[in-house]
Design a protein around this motif. Structure first.
Motif, mmCIF file in Angstrom:
data_model
loop_
_atom_site.group_PDB
_atom_site.id
_atom_site.type_symbol
_atom_site.label_atom_id
_atom_site.label_comp_id
_atom_site.label_asym_id
_atom_site.label_seq_id
_atom_site.Cartn_x
_atom_site.Cartn_y
_atom_site.Cartn_z
ATOM 1 N N THR A 13 46.236 8.989 17.049
ATOM 2 C CA THR A 13 45.021 9.778 17.220
ATOM 3 C C THR A 13 43.837 8.827 17.173
ATOM 4 N N SER A 15 39.581 8.412 17.456
ATOM 5 C CA SER A 15 38.362 9.171 17.216
ATOM 6 C C SER A 15 37.169 8.245 17.356
ATOM 7 N N TYR A 43 33.163 13.872 11.284
ATOM 8 C CA TYR A 43 34.455 14.377 11.761
ATOM 9 C C TYR A 43 34.267 15.510 12.768
ATOM 10 N N ARG A 48 37.705 13.168 19.933
ATOM 11 C CA ARG A 48 39.057 12.844 19.494
ATOM 12 C C ARG A 48 40.038 13.016 20.644
#
Length: 175
Positions: A13, A15, A43, A48
Motif C-alpha cells: 500500500t 500513500s 491520513y 492511496r
C-alpha cells in the motif's frame, strides 16, 4: 525488487499526502493531541493505492521482517513496562528501572525502525492524483532494482499484447 524471476506476490500500500499537510506539523505544539489530529487529517487526505508486486521468496521474507519487526518492538515496550510495575514493586529491586528503560529503548528502536528502516528496505511509491479520463491512479515506484523495472515492463507488455490481440477466427459450424 531484485529483478530475479518472481516466486510470489506481495501486497503493498502506497500513500502520498498533499504538500500542504506538512503545515500541520505546527499542531505538534499541542502535544499528543495535536499529533493525533495531524495524523488523522494527513491520513484522510492522502492519495492511496494498493497493489501486488512480484517478489522472490527472500525479498518477501526481508520485506516482512522490515515491516513486522519494528511493530513487534513497539508492542513489546508496554509489556516491559508492565513487567517493571508488577515485578519491580520493591524499592530496592533493580527490576523496575531495568525493564522501564528497556521498554523505552524498545519503543525508540521500534519507531526508528518503522519510520526509517522500513522505507529504506521496502519499495516506496508516490501516488499521483487520478487524471481526467483515467480509472486508476498512477504510482511511481522507487527503491527497486533496474532489472525489476525491466521485468515489470515486459510483464505489462505481454499482458497488453494478450488483451488486445486479434481474436482467432472460429471455423464455421457445419450442419
Amino acid at each position: 525488487m531484485t529483478g530475479r524471476p518472481a516466486e510470489t506476490w506481495r501486497k503493498f500500500t502506497f500513500s502520498t499526502p498533499p504538500t500542504w499537510t506538512y503545515a500541520l506539523l505546527v499542531l505538534i505544539c499541542l502535544g499528543v493531541v495535536g499529533l493525533l489530529i495531524a495524523a488523522v487529517i494527513v491520513y484522510a487526505v492522502s492519495e492511496r493505492a494498493t497493489g501486488h508486486l512480484p517478489l522472490t521468496r527472500s525479498s518477501n521474507r526481508i520485506a516482512s521482517l522490515a515491516f513486522y519487526t519494528p511493530i513487534a518492538l513497539v508492542i513489546a515496550s508496554p509489556v516491559a513496562w508492565v513487567i517493571a510495575i508488577v515485578f519491580g514493586g520493591d524499592s530496592q529491586s533493580a527490576v523496575f528501572p531495568s525493564f522501564f528503560f528497556l521498554g523505552i529503548a524498545l519503543l525508540v528502536v521500534g519507531l526508528i525502525g518503522r519510520l526509517l528502516g522500513t522505507p529504506l528496505i521496502n519499495p516506496r511509491g508516490k501516488v499521483f492524483p487520478m487524471q481526467p479520463g483515467q480509472y486508476d491512479r498512477l504510482i511511481e515506484i522507487s527503491n527497486v532494482s533496474p532489472a525489476f523495472v525491466v521485468a515489470v515492463q515486459q510483464h505489462q507488455h505481454a499482458r497488453f499484447a494478450q488483451a488486445y490481440s486479434q481474436p482467432v477466427p472460429m471455423p464455421p459450424e457445419s450442419k
